[in-house]
Design an enzyme around this catalytic site. Structure first.
Site, PDB file in Angstrom:
ATOM      1  N   GLY A 187       0.858  -1.182   0.000  1.00  8.62           N
ATOM      2  CA  GLY A 187       0.000   0.000   0.000  1.00  8.62           C
ATOM      3  C   GLY A 187       0.883   1.217   0.000  1.00  8.62           C
ATOM      4  O   GLY A 187       2.093   1.129   0.269  1.00  8.62           O
TER       5      GLY A 187
ATOM      6  N   CYS B 222       7.972  -0.603   5.770  1.00 16.45           N
ATOM      7  CA  CYS B 222       7.413   0.637   5.231  1.00 16.45           C
ATOM      8  C   CYS B 222       8.342   1.160   4.139  1.00 16.45           C
ATOM      9  O   CYS B 222       9.564   1.181   4.317  1.00 16.45           O
ATOM     10  CB  CYS B 222       7.284   1.663   6.356  1.00 16.45           C
ATOM     11  N   LEU B 223       7.761   1.595   3.022  1.00 20.17           N
ATOM     12  CA  LEU B 223       8.580   2.131   1.923  1.00 20.17           C
ATOM     13  C   LEU B 223       9.324   3.397   2.352  1.00 20.17           C
ATOM     14  O   LEU B 223      10.328   3.749   1.746  1.00 20.17           O
ATOM     15  CB  LEU B 223       7.693   2.442   0.707  1.00 20.17           C
TER      16      LEU B 223
ATOM     17  N   HIS C   4      -2.136   0.527   8.603  1.00 22.04           N
ATOM     18  CA  HIS C   4      -0.809   1.127   8.404  1.00 22.04           C
ATOM     19  C   HIS C   4      -0.910   2.385   7.529  1.00 22.04           C
ATOM     20  O   HIS C   4      -0.321   3.426   7.845  1.00 22.04           O
ATOM     21  CB  HIS C   4       0.112   0.077   7.757  1.00 22.04           C
ATOM     22  N   GLU C   5      -1.681   2.285   6.445  1.00 15.11           N
ATOM     23  CA  GLU C   5      -1.783   3.427   5.522  1.00 15.11           C
ATOM     24  C   GLU C   5      -2.567   4.582   6.156  1.00 15.11           C
ATOM     25  O   GLU C   5      -2.215   5.750   5.970  1.00 15.11           O
ATOM     26  CB  GLU C   5      -2.416   3.002   4.197  1.00 15.11           C
TER      27      GLU C   5
ATOM     28  N   HIS D 152      -0.384   6.692   8.244  1.00 12.13           N
ATOM     29  CA  HIS D 152       0.414   7.677   7.498  1.00 12.13           C
ATOM     30  C   HIS D 152      -0.350   8.992   7.324  1.00 12.13           C
ATOM     31  O   HIS D 152       0.236  10.073   7.408  1.00 12.13           O
ATOM     32  CB  HIS D 152       0.759   7.145   6.101  1.00 12.13           C
TER      33      HIS D 152
ATOM     34  N   GLN E 214       3.392   9.818   1.609  1.00 10.75           N
ATOM     35  CA  GLN E 214       4.678   9.188   1.281  1.00 10.75           C
ATOM     36  C   GLN E 214       5.249   9.667  -0.057  1.00 10.75           C
ATOM     37  O   GLN E 214       6.430   9.484  -0.321  1.00 10.75           O
ATOM     38  CB  GLN E 214       4.537   7.659   1.249  1.00 10.75           C
TER      39      GLN E 214
HETATM   40 ZN    ZN Z   1       4.381   2.886   5.449  1.00 12.59          ZN
END
Ligand code: ZN
Length: 175
Positions: free
Chosen positions: A49, A102-103, A144-145, A148, A54
């Protein structure tokens, strides 16, 4: 479609609370292009995701999708969701231990608590409201998203800091 740059932990923009998106804006060509670019970026980075913050856009939108993914072998798959102005409510109080990456925090894993089952309410990319019940990995990715969009990173939720690991050590000692 364009692959966007993913900003990394330490960039203060990741700590900001994202703004609600208006229905009129969702329908603009510019916003539709942005959604396409988020999906392209998520796929190019093998993310489960990605949240708009991000890629340095502080609006309440995330995308998620899990097909065959080398970053997440043996995970349940789920289809592509675009979630604009998302709201998440737990369906039960069951908590699971979730190992997450996480990216924006590349090469790091950590274990944290998440609700096992949730209801996601959001607008789709055409500004149409939908509600869906998610369980397991999909429920975890959505939580998680959404974090953010509120400026929260997975490391904020780790309860046992001994589980804060590099990817290689995670594979070696914890998988
Ligand atoms: Zn993340």
């Amino acid at each position: 479609m364009e692959v966007l740059e993913v900003i990394k932990m330490g960039n203060p923009r990741l700590r900001e609370v994202c703004a609600v998106v208006s229905e009129a804006e969702i329908k603009t060509n510019q916003f539709q292009r942005f959604i396409d670019n988020m999906i392209a970026t998520q796929r190019a980075e093998n993310g489960a995701g990605i949240a708009a913050s991000q890629v340095n856009i502080l609006q309440r939108v995330f995308t998620m999708e899990m097909e065959e993914n080398p970053r997440y072998p043996n995970k349940e798959t789920f289809p592509l969701y675009v979630a604009i102005n998302p709201i998440i409510k737990p369906i039960s109080n069951t908590i699971v231990d979730s190992w997450e990456g996480c990216l924006s925090i590349p090469g790091i894993r950590g274990q944290l608590p998440r609700f096992k089952s949730i209801k996601l309410s959001a607008l789709d990319r055409y500004a149409k409201p939908y509600e869906i019940e998610l369980d397991g990995f999909a429920a975890i990715v959505a939580q998680h998203e959404l974090d953010h969009l509120n400026g929260i990173l997975l490391i904020d939720r780790i309860e046992d800091m001994q589980t804060l690991t590099f990817q290689k050590e995670y594979e070696k000692y914890w998988m």
